[in-house]
Design a protein around this motif. Sequence first.
Motif, PDB file in Angstrom:
ATOM      1  N   ARG A 193       0.792  -1.209  -0.051  1.00 33.30           N
ATOM      2  CA  ARG A 193      -0.005  -0.129   0.012  1.00 33.30           C
ATOM      3  C   ARG A 193       0.953   1.229  -0.105  1.00 33.30           C
ATOM      4  O   ARG A 193       0.467   2.380  -0.138  1.00 33.30           O
ATOM      5  CB  ARG A 193      -1.049   0.017   1.236  1.00 33.30           C
ATOM      6  CG  ARG A 193      -2.170  -0.982   1.008  1.00 33.30           C
ATOM      7  CD  ARG A 193      -2.792  -1.089   2.414  1.00 33.30           C
ATOM      8  NE  ARG A 193      -1.896  -1.986   3.499  1.00 33.30           N
ATOM      9  CZ  ARG A 193      -2.061  -1.693   4.785  1.00 33.30           C
ATOM     10  NH1 ARG A 193      -2.935  -1.003   5.310  1.00 33.30           N
ATOM     11  NH2 ARG A 193      -0.936  -2.596   5.356  1.00 33.30           N
ATOM     12  N   THR A 194       2.040   1.544   0.277  1.00 35.43           N
ATOM     13  CA  THR A 194       3.261   2.586   0.362  1.00 35.43           C
ATOM     14  C   THR A 194       3.304   2.639  -1.201  1.00 35.43           C
ATOM     15  O   THR A 194       3.934   4.022  -1.419  1.00 35.43           O
ATOM     16  CB  THR A 194       4.114   2.167   1.211  1.00 35.43           C
ATOM     17  OG1 THR A 194       5.033   1.015   0.338  1.00 35.43           O
ATOM     18  CG2 THR A 194       4.161   1.877   2.495  1.00 35.43           C
ATOM     19  N   LEU A 195       2.844   2.048  -2.191  1.00 38.95           N
ATOM     20  CA  LEU A 195       3.389   2.127  -3.471  1.00 38.95           C
ATOM     21  C   LEU A 195       2.142   2.501  -4.307  1.00 38.95           C
ATOM     22  O   LEU A 195       2.384   2.958  -5.556  1.00 38.95           O
ATOM     23  CB  LEU A 195       3.995   0.941  -4.001  1.00 38.95           C
ATOM     24  CG  LEU A 195       5.055   0.152  -3.174  1.00 38.95           C
ATOM     25  CD1 LEU A 195       5.640  -1.057  -4.090  1.00 38.95           C
ATOM     26  CD2 LEU A 195       6.144   1.073  -3.008  1.00 38.95           C
ATOM     27  N   VAL A 196       1.068   2.644  -3.658  1.00 42.45           N
ATOM     28  CA  VAL A 196      -0.240   3.078  -4.666  1.00 42.45           C
ATOM     29  C   VAL A 196      -1.072   3.921  -3.807  1.00 42.45           C
ATOM     30  O   VAL A 196      -1.001   4.128  -2.530  1.00 42.45           O
ATOM     31  CB  VAL A 196      -0.969   1.726  -5.002  1.00 42.45           C
ATOM     32  CG1 VAL A 196      -0.044   0.831  -5.934  1.00 42.45           C
ATOM     33  CG2 VAL A 196      -1.334   0.785  -3.839  1.00 42.45           C
ATOM     34  N   ARG A 197      -1.992   4.519  -4.488  1.00 43.44           N
ATOM     35  CA  ARG A 197      -3.156   5.157  -3.921  1.00 43.44           C
ATOM     36  C   ARG A 197      -4.493   4.694  -4.850  1.00 43.44           C
ATOM     37  O   ARG A 197      -4.437   4.812  -5.835  1.00 43.44           O
ATOM     38  CB  ARG A 197      -2.955   6.777  -4.057  1.00 43.44           C
ATOM     39  CG  ARG A 197      -3.909   7.691  -3.927  1.00 43.44           C
ATOM     40  CD  ARG A 197      -3.975   7.880  -2.456  1.00 43.44           C
ATOM     41  NE  ARG A 197      -4.925   8.975  -1.942  1.00 43.44           N
ATOM     42  CZ  ARG A 197      -4.912   9.782  -0.913  1.00 43.44           C
ATOM     43  NH1 ARG A 197      -3.886   9.867  -0.217  1.00 43.44           N
ATOM     44  NH2 ARG A 197      -6.008  10.416  -0.757  1.00 43.44           N
ATOM     45  N   SER A 198      -5.394   4.620  -3.759  1.00 44.99           N
ATOM     46  CA  SER A 198      -6.860   4.120  -4.181  1.00 44.99           C
ATOM     47  C   SER A 198      -7.402   5.232  -5.129  1.00 44.99           C
ATOM     48  O   SER A 198      -7.274   6.322  -5.171  1.00 44.99           O
ATOM     49  CB  SER A 198      -7.608   3.834  -3.170  1.00 44.99           C
ATOM     50  OG  SER A 198      -7.093   2.773  -2.630  1.00 44.99           O
ATOM     51  N   GLY A 199      -7.841   4.563  -6.455  1.00 42.83           N
ATOM     52  CA  GLY A 199      -8.401   5.291  -7.499  1.00 42.83           C
ATOM     53  C   GLY A 199      -7.546   5.600  -8.415  1.00 42.83           C
ATOM     54  O   GLY A 199      -8.204   5.833  -9.836  1.00 42.83           O
TER      55      GLY A 199
END
Length: 428
Positions: free
Chosen positions: A333-339
């Motif tokens: 999750r530190t590599l991505v952002r929802s949406g």
Amino acid sequence: MKTPSISQTQTVAITERLPVSTGHEVIVAGGGVAGAAAALAAARAGKRVLLIEKATLLGGLSTIGLVNWFVPMCNGRGRKIMSGMVDEFVRLATRDSYDTIPEGWRDGGATGNPEVRYTTLFSPQIFAYTLAEYLSSAGVELMFDTIVTRPLMNGKHCDGLIVENKSGRSILTAEIFIDTTGDADILRRAGMPVVIGRNYFTYTGMEITLESCRRAVEHGDIRFVYQVLAGGEATLYGDHHPENLKKFNATDAADVTEYLLLGQKRMLEKLRTTDRHTRDICTPATMMQSRTSCRIDGDYTLQEQDHYRHFPDSVGAICDFDRRDYLYEVPYRTLVRSGYDNLITAGRCASGNGYAWDVLRVIPPAILTGQAAGSAAALAIDQHSPLPELKVADLQTVLQENQVNLHFDDSLIPRDGGGGSNEGGEPI
């Protein structure tokens, strides 16, 4: 002379017809070690990969930035923590170069000399050449001397990148885009929430002197011919940052220019105190040596207090380079952002806060997160999945098959829950 008709308060709308290239599935922007690892992982997964680099050499801070040090990759007690492409890149960086791998760690095994940490220096120039050869032979297409000017966004989906180089401006399309620019150039222009860092004044180059030449001959080792000459001497923790000098914003053109001019000026002043016949600058840094310039505000932000914490979506275990014993896991999750369905990052742009950002940004973790990002990109294409919704268990299987150590061993946690100092570690 004719007065310019455009004032500083105006904006100008420009309409262009640009050629579009559609030949790639994954585009990686930024050819540092994180970008190199991401491109390599995606290519090995069978994807058509393009790696774009603004300079003329790969490696980023590790090569043209002269931060040519694989920081400690062990816990300081004789146990290696980081693996996968980290091991591969250590071998690549030292195969044709000098090295400083301590005795007891030279076989690259899981255990080594508990008295010294597993780390090495290397030739930045040679590493840049071997990276280019290595990636090209793996099927990665390289595009040097090219600037990504902005992403073409359809809401939070990236349709392509506008790039500019000697051939002019064009649009490059792909299914997945990986931002490893180190400054989140694509992601912040795409509208993804980011955090801007401030950097202490650190500016170094490599000097060669008659005395260092004699030392190299005496030792029979070429690495002794080089010595560091610093225009800015601030440490990781801000020691020796000049009083009353601001910290620098690496995403601001004026700040970058001021930093470079000041560093070069101070280096020249130091040179002028010595005999001009006895020394030379053999390698200057050709980029701003920023540590924490800009990172995403990801779906999870790693915190310093997350040491010794296990994450179910870990993409790799890492260690603190400056303190013995402290261990971390890096959540996907530190590599991505929802949406943002087809955008991912790695390296210095990963989501970490405070000292945890420093732990994430150095060479071995940057390689590890790059490998994870490239593998995730390939899986997302195969599974027709938005990157933030990727089945992390499948990604973890791929990473484990490629020798990545996902979780640290709890037996390595000190009984008191604390840790030790770096005892003799080199400054960063």
